[in-house]
Design a protein around this motif. Structure first.
Motif, PDB file in Angstrom:
ATOM      1  N   PRO A 290       0.781  -1.243   0.000  1.00  0.00           N
ATOM      2  CA  PRO A 290       0.000   0.000   0.000  1.00  0.00           C
ATOM      3  C   PRO A 290       0.814   1.297   0.000  1.00  0.00           C
ATOM      4  O   PRO A 290       0.368   2.299  -0.555  1.00  0.00           O
ATOM      5  N   THR A 291       2.007   1.289   0.593  1.00  0.00           N
ATOM      6  CA  THR A 291       2.730   2.560   0.735  1.00  0.00           C
ATOM      7  C   THR A 291       4.147   2.578   0.181  1.00  0.00           C
ATOM      8  O   THR A 291       4.698   3.654  -0.024  1.00  0.00           O
ATOM      9  N   HIS A 292       4.761   1.425  -0.025  1.00  0.00           N
ATOM     10  CA  HIS A 292       6.155   1.407  -0.449  1.00  0.00           C
ATOM     11  C   HIS A 292       6.359   0.558  -1.699  1.00  0.00           C
ATOM     12  O   HIS A 292       5.663  -0.433  -1.915  1.00  0.00           O
TER      13      HIS A 292
ATOM     14  N   VAL B 100      10.705  10.268   0.774  1.00  0.00           N
ATOM     15  CA  VAL B 100       9.984   9.089   1.250  1.00  0.00           C
ATOM     16  C   VAL B 100      10.824   8.390   2.320  1.00  0.00           C
ATOM     17  O   VAL B 100      11.977   8.017   2.062  1.00  0.00           O
ATOM     18  N   GLU B 101      10.235   8.215   3.477  1.00  0.00           N
ATOM     19  CA  GLU B 101      10.918   7.506   4.558  1.00  0.00           C
ATOM     20  C   GLU B 101      10.875   6.000   4.288  1.00  0.00           C
ATOM     21  O   GLU B 101       9.844   5.460   3.883  1.00  0.00           O
ATOM     22  N   ALA B 102      11.984   5.341   4.503  1.00  0.00           N
ATOM     23  CA  ALA B 102      12.042   3.888   4.322  1.00  0.00           C
ATOM     24  C   ALA B 102      11.149   3.212   5.372  1.00  0.00           C
ATOM     25  O   ALA B 102      10.980   3.731   6.473  1.00  0.00           O
ATOM     26  N   PRO B 103      10.585   2.060   5.043  1.00  0.00           N
ATOM     27  CA  PRO B 103       9.810   1.336   6.057  1.00  0.00           C
ATOM     28  C   PRO B 103      10.746   0.881   7.180  1.00  0.00           C
ATOM     29  O   PRO B 103      11.966   0.885   7.026  1.00  0.00           O
TER      30      PRO B 103
ATOM     31  N   SER C   4       8.668  -8.137   1.419  1.00  0.00           N
ATOM     32  CA  SER C   4       8.756  -9.229   0.460  1.00  0.00           C
ATOM     33  C   SER C   4       7.865  -8.945  -0.749  1.00  0.00           C
ATOM     34  O   SER C   4       6.714  -8.530  -0.602  1.00  0.00           O
ATOM     35  N   PHE C   5       8.423  -9.145  -1.938  1.00  0.00           N
ATOM     36  CA  PHE C   5       7.702  -9.051  -3.201  1.00  0.00           C
ATOM     37  C   PHE C   5       7.965 -10.344  -3.958  1.00  0.00           C
ATOM     38  O   PHE C   5       9.086 -10.860  -3.929  1.00  0.00           O
ATOM     39  N   ASP C   6       6.959 -10.872  -4.646  1.00  0.00           N
ATOM     40  CA  ASP C   6       7.179 -12.042  -5.506  1.00  0.00           C
ATOM     41  C   ASP C   6       8.018 -11.623  -6.695  1.00  0.00           C
ATOM     42  O   ASP C   6       7.640 -10.730  -7.454  1.00  0.00           O
TER      43      ASP C   6
ATOM     44  N   TYR D 145      13.181  -7.480   0.040  1.00  0.00           N
ATOM     45  CA  TYR D 145      13.912  -6.295  -0.412  1.00  0.00           C
ATOM     46  C   TYR D 145      14.247  -5.463   0.811  1.00  0.00           C
ATOM     47  O   TYR D 145      13.365  -5.182   1.635  1.00  0.00           O
ATOM     48  N   PRO D 146      15.507  -5.049   0.959  1.00  0.00           N
ATOM     49  CA  PRO D 146      15.902  -4.260   2.129  1.00  0.00           C
ATOM     50  C   PRO D 146      15.171  -2.915   2.168  1.00  0.00           C
ATOM     51  O   PRO D 146      14.855  -2.329   1.128  1.00  0.00           O
ATOM     52  N   ALA D 147      14.921  -2.433   3.372  1.00  0.00           N
ATOM     53  CA  ALA D 147      14.181  -1.179   3.566  1.00  0.00           C
ATOM     54  C   ALA D 147      14.799  -0.014   2.798  1.00  0.00           C
ATOM     55  O   ALA D 147      14.080   0.827   2.263  1.00  0.00           O
ATOM     56  N   GLU D 148      16.126   0.031   2.693  1.00  0.00           N
ATOM     57  CA  GLU D 148      16.770   1.178   2.026  1.00  0.00           C
ATOM     58  C   GLU D 148      16.462   1.243   0.526  1.00  0.00           C
ATOM     59  O   GLU D 148      16.651   2.272  -0.106  1.00  0.00           O
TER      60      GLU D 148
END
Length: 138
Positions: A66-68, A86-89, A94-96, A104-107
């Motif tokens: 929804p946001t990243h 945009v602030e990192a989560p 995880s993405f397929d 995928y790393p937050a950065e």
């Protein structure tokens, strides 16, 4: 350009592939993928290559969260695009990727989904020129 994405369905991979040349058609497909709400990596190949073991040049974006999102240029000098506003989560997501859940790393997740779609649409419109952030996010 060829656009591919796949979901892990446990007992099988749900593979998708379309050839698109119109930016509006790509935008519509990407919005539909995102609205499904299943995090997935979408790959847009800018040119075909003969070696099946090599990833063709292109762009990969993450949609469905929804946001990243993420956007990465697939090229010898390619890199992840990041929007400094945009602030990192707080943690990776995880993405397929090709039907394989991939963390995928937050950065790398400093792109909003709408921005990722804009980047992909511009990538198609320019014939595969190196992607960049839309002017309104820079």
């Amino acid at each position: 350009m060829k656009v591919t994405w796949a979901y892990d369905r446990g007992d099988h991979r749900d593979n998708h592939e379309v050839d698109l040349s119109a930016p509006a058609a790509l935008s519509a497909v990407l919005h539909e993928i995102h609205q499904a709400g299943e995090p997935v990596a979408v790959t847009i190949f800018s040119q075909a290559i003969d070696d099946p073991d090599e990833l063709p040049p292109g762009l990969q974006i993450g949609l469905g969260h929804p946001t990243h999102s993420f956007a990465v240029h697939i090229a010898a000098d390619g890199a992840y695009l990041n929007d400094p506003t945009v602030e990192a989560p707080t943690a990776g997501l995880s993405f397929d990727l090709g039907g394989v859940p991939t963390e995928y790393p937050a950065e790398y997740l400093r792109i909003r989904p709408d921005t990722a779609i804009q980047i992909a649409t511009a990538f198609l419109a320019t014939g595969g020129k190196p992607p960049r952030l839309p002017a309104d996010t820079e």
